[in-house]
Design an enzyme around this catalytic site. Sequence first.
Site, mmCIF file in Angstrom:
data_model
loop_
_atom_site.group_PDB
_atom_site.id
_atom_site.type_symbol
_atom_site.label_atom_id
_atom_site.label_comp_id
_atom_site.label_asym_id
_atom_site.label_seq_id
_atom_site.Cartn_x
_atom_site.Cartn_y
_atom_site.Cartn_z
ATOM 1 N N GLU A 57 111.056 -22.770 122.103
ATOM 2 C CA GLU A 57 109.991 -23.038 123.058
ATOM 3 C C GLU A 57 110.383 -24.177 124.000
ATOM 4 O OE1 GLU A 57 106.460 -23.733 120.687
ATOM 5 O OE2 GLU A 57 107.133 -22.249 119.207
ATOM 6 N N GLU A 115 98.422 -23.321 126.470
ATOM 7 C CA GLU A 115 97.801 -23.502 125.158
ATOM 8 C C GLU A 115 97.101 -24.855 125.131
ATOM 9 O OE1 GLU A 115 99.046 -23.824 120.393
ATOM 10 O OE2 GLU A 115 100.585 -23.474 121.924
#
Length: 458
Positions: A262, A373
Amino acid sequence: MSLLALKAMEIFRRRRRRRRRDHQLSCCSISSSTSSSSYFPLNMSSSLSLLLLLLLFVSCDALNHTSSRKVSTLKLARIQKHLDKINKLPVRSIQSLDGDIIDCVHKHKQPALDHPLLKNHKIQRVAPEKPKFKDGRHPRNYTDTIKNAWQTWHHSGHCPKGTVPIRRSSVDDVLRAKSLYHYGKKQHRPQPLARSIDAPDVVSGNGHEHAIAYTGESQEVYGARATINVWDPSIEVVNEFSLSQIWILSGSFDGSDLNSIEAGWQVSPELYGDSRPRLFTYWTSDAYEATGCYNLLCSGFVQTNNKIAIGAAISPVSSLSGSQYDISILIWKDPKVGNWWMSFGDNTLVGYWPAELFTHLTDHASMVEWGGEVVNMKPNGAHTSTQMGSGHFADAGFAQASYFRNLELVDADNSLSSAQSISTLAENTNCYNIISSSNQDWGTFFYFGGPGNNPKCP
């Protein structure tokens, strides 16, 4: 020399040894190699100069450790032992304007090489072949109002060749975490939501909310790229965060063998102690159970670049109806060696995740996700007002909402192509949403974000 002066000398020597060990700059910028003569006139008596030096150290310690006064000696000792492990002895240290200390560490002394699986690892010296767009033509991807964002610490200095810049961790950084074990790690996630395709970070019951685009299931993917709009969303409580990132995924989404790489930007007061957007990375090979961490807070990611500090603040950021600033991130698997590389901006290689760290990702990825997020801790029993992206819904469009543009995938031939047939998902569109589209300028893109708490998102 008086007894008091001797005592001051002994304290000075003890502190100097300790500072050599943890090489942390004090509030007064005194390094471990500083002598008393460099701070006080030569004609001042040695006793008086040592007494002044002692007072200086005491006052600096009082300022530096106010938040850790009530912490037990044993806990502080454990924290310091951990910091000694991850804060490597620098060749040079740079005090950034935003308060960070960036240590320039010799690349062969960086934390990555402490990993048991990398005991005999040789840092890859030959740069990987970068993926190229399939037909040689890349979609036009800039307008006059979009500019490249960079990093704040560059205004204060640079790291010499042969070193890598590492943001120094402090005792206070660790104390903000749930525990020493949890410092630098994502909390373990419960089972994903049941749906036709499981995106592992889309979960119920733990407060994580998303607005994401994702590829189909069980594809063979060898990398992904995107250009990400940078904002500074407000965070309501310290243990919430807001981020925009790319996920490279493989493995079982309902088991403990998920592999994930990520990268993107995040605002996390708990991790960094402020609300600035920062470049970050993460990896795990066991669904966030025990392996992996943010940035360089554990061993694993091998940095090769001396200009990009992972975990450092990004500046400037986008403004409503004003200039838009974005960053480009490309993650791909080196077809010759097998390591997963990351580049920042147009052509800046940052470093790589060695293939040895993974199980499923040793071959290829099966899914890519792009998007935002947040963590919703429901302060005061209501939905958080922590913002995603710019804090505006996707419908607001350019210079109002946050965006991902030029979503691209890398195939087995190390070729880039625009991502096709992506799906989108947001758990609660009254809080955060996402709208995707495509055109010649931006290829496949989407707007996303939202304010969180509002009359329709109580």
